[in-house]
Design a protein around this motif. Structure first.
Motif, short mmCIF file in Angstrom:
data_model
loop_
_atom_site.label_atom_id
_atom_site.label_comp_id
_atom_site.label_asym_id
_atom_site.label_seq_id
_atom_site.Cartn_x
_atom_site.Cartn_y
_atom_site.Cartn_z
N LEU A 148 -46.60 -22.85 30.25
CA LEU A 148 -47.97 -22.97 30.73
C LEU A 148 -48.61 -21.59 30.88
CD1 LEU A 148 -50.09 -25.00 31.75
CD2 LEU A 148 -49.09 -24.73 34.02
N LEU A 149 -47.86 -20.64 31.40
CA LEU A 149 -48.36 -19.28 31.56
C LEU A 149 -48.75 -18.68 30.22
CD1 LEU A 149 -48.82 -16.82 33.45
CD2 LEU A 149 -46.48 -16.14 32.89
N VAL A 150 -47.93 -18.86 29.21
CA VAL A 150 -48.23 -18.34 27.87
C VAL A 150 -49.50 -19.00 27.33
CG1 VAL A 150 -47.38 -18.21 25.49
CG2 VAL A 150 -45.85 -17.67 27.40
N GLU A 151 -49.65 -20.30 27.57
CA GLU A 151 -50.87 -21.01 27.14
C GLU A 151 -52.10 -20.41 27.82
OE1 GLU A 151 -53.32 -24.83 28.55
OE2 GLU A 151 -51.19 -25.27 28.19
N VAL A 152 -52.03 -20.23 29.13
CA VAL A 152 -53.18 -19.71 29.88
C VAL A 152 -53.50 -18.28 29.43
CG1 VAL A 152 -53.97 -19.04 32.19
CG2 VAL A 152 -52.85 -21.25 31.84
N VAL A 174 -52.91 -10.32 32.80
CA VAL A 174 -53.04 -9.17 31.89
C VAL A 174 -51.67 -8.60 31.56
CG1 VAL A 174 -55.40 -8.60 32.55
CG2 VAL A 174 -53.48 -7.54 33.79
N GLU A 175 -50.65 -9.02 32.30
CA GLU A 175 -49.28 -8.54 32.07
C GLU A 175 -48.32 -9.66 32.45
OE1 GLU A 175 -48.96 -5.29 34.82
OE2 GLU A 175 -49.90 -6.50 36.36
N GLY A 176 -47.09 -9.59 31.95
CA GLY A 176 -46.08 -10.54 32.39
C GLY A 176 -45.71 -11.63 31.42
N VAL A 177 -46.48 -11.83 30.36
CA VAL A 177 -46.16 -12.95 29.48
C VAL A 177 -45.03 -12.64 28.51
CG1 VAL A 177 -48.39 -14.09 29.66
CG2 VAL A 177 -48.04 -12.39 27.90
N ALA A 178 -44.65 -11.39 28.35
CA ALA A 178 -43.50 -11.07 27.50
C ALA A 178 -42.22 -11.61 28.12
CB ALA A 178 -43.39 -9.57 27.27
N GLU A 179 -42.17 -11.64 29.44
CA GLU A 179 -41.02 -12.19 30.18
C GLU A 179 -41.56 -13.09 31.29
OE1 GLU A 179 -38.10 -9.32 31.40
OE2 GLU A 179 -38.53 -8.07 29.66
N PRO A 180 -42.07 -14.27 30.90
CA PRO A 180 -42.77 -15.10 31.89
C PRO A 180 -41.91 -15.55 33.07
CG PRO A 180 -42.48 -16.29 29.82
CD PRO A 180 -42.07 -14.88 29.58
N PHE A 182 -52.44 -20.12 38.27
CA PHE A 182 -53.00 -20.46 36.97
C PHE A 182 -52.94 -21.96 36.77
CE2 PHE A 182 -48.61 -19.14 36.43
CZ PHE A 182 -48.03 -20.15 35.67
N VAL A 183 -53.90 -22.47 36.03
CA VAL A 183 -53.98 -23.89 35.71
C VAL A 183 -54.25 -24.00 34.22
CG1 VAL A 183 -55.21 -26.06 36.11
CG2 VAL A 183 -54.83 -24.47 38.01
N GLY A 184 -53.42 -24.75 33.53
CA GLY A 184 -53.59 -24.96 32.09
C GLY A 184 -54.74 -25.90 31.80
N GLY A 202 -47.71 -36.40 36.83
CA GLY A 202 -46.32 -36.00 36.75
C GLY A 202 -46.01 -34.82 35.84
N ALA A 203 -47.02 -34.30 35.14
CA ALA A 203 -46.81 -33.14 34.25
C ALA A 203 -47.26 -31.87 34.96
CB ALA A 203 -47.59 -33.31 32.96
N VAL A 204 -46.45 -30.81 34.90
CA VAL A 204 -46.80 -29.54 35.52
C VAL A 204 -47.98 -28.93 34.76
CG1 VAL A 204 -46.02 -27.18 36.00
CG2 VAL A 204 -44.48 -29.11 36.39
N VAL A 205 -49.07 -28.68 35.50
CA VAL A 205 -50.28 -28.13 34.89
C VAL A 205 -50.80 -26.89 35.62
CG1 VAL A 205 -51.00 -30.35 33.90
CG2 VAL A 205 -51.80 -29.68 36.19
N GLY A 206 -50.14 -26.51 36.73
CA GLY A 206 -50.61 -25.36 37.49
C GLY A 206 -49.49 -24.75 38.32
#
Length: 169
Positions: free
Chosen positions: A19-23, A31-37, A95-97, A56-60
């Motif tokens: 989800l983080l990578v999607e957002v 702005v940082e952190g998605v290389a190692e979420p 964050f929320v997808g 039931g699906a994680v969205v945030g």
């Protein structure tokens, strides 16, 4: 739609990382952190974390950490008050997808963190990048007090403006 907020479990981390990578791809957050979420989602000073679900699906996701003297918002808050650092928690990693938007997931995550801090007699502070206008509107609508502006440094020589807020008491 059924929206719930619950404590994050270890088994949620993979879904949160995706989800983080999607957002990041859609909104440029973080702005940082998605290389190692997973590392970004599990900082050493984490105190508590929650996930928001729709049907039931994680969205945030949201997280509170023990504040440190290096946290800009905590530093600004302490300059304004006589509170000790031990009474301050840093809110972030919110964050929320796309699947969770327009269902109140972000607001419920923020309110959950606010209640957590209040129940423990802690002050919740945060910084938010200038570009994240929807988040700024949410915090202001929920009564967060603007306590200053800072420059957030990230990556190799990159920086961006950020606003710092303290949750209402």
């Amino acid at each position: 739609m059924t929206v719930t907020v619950r404590l994050r479990a270890a088994t949620d981390l993979e879904a949160c990382a995706r989800l983080l990578v999607e957002v990041h791809r859609t909104d440029g957050y973080p702005v940082e952190g998605v290389a190692e979420p997973i590392s970004w989602l599990t900082p050493g000073n984490a105190v508590e974390a929650w996930v928001g679900e729709v049907e039931g699906a994680v969205v945030g996701h949201a997280l509170v950490c023990a504040a440190t003297a290096a946290d800009d918002a905590a530093r600004l808050w302490l300059e304004r008050t006589a509170e000790p650092l031990t009474r301050v928690l840093a809110f972030g990693r919110l964050f929320v997808g796309t699947a969770g938007r327009n269902h109140g997931v972000g607001e419920r995550l923020v309110r959950t963190a606010m209640a957590y801090a209040t129940e423990r007699d802690k002050r919740l502070v945060l910084d938010v990048m200038d570009k994240d206008r929807a988040a700024i509107r949410l915090y202001e609508r929920l009564g967060w007090q603007h306590i200053g502006m800072v420059t957030h440094h990230f990556g190799e020589g990159r920086e961006t403006g950020a606003q710092c807020y303290a949750a209402p008491s």
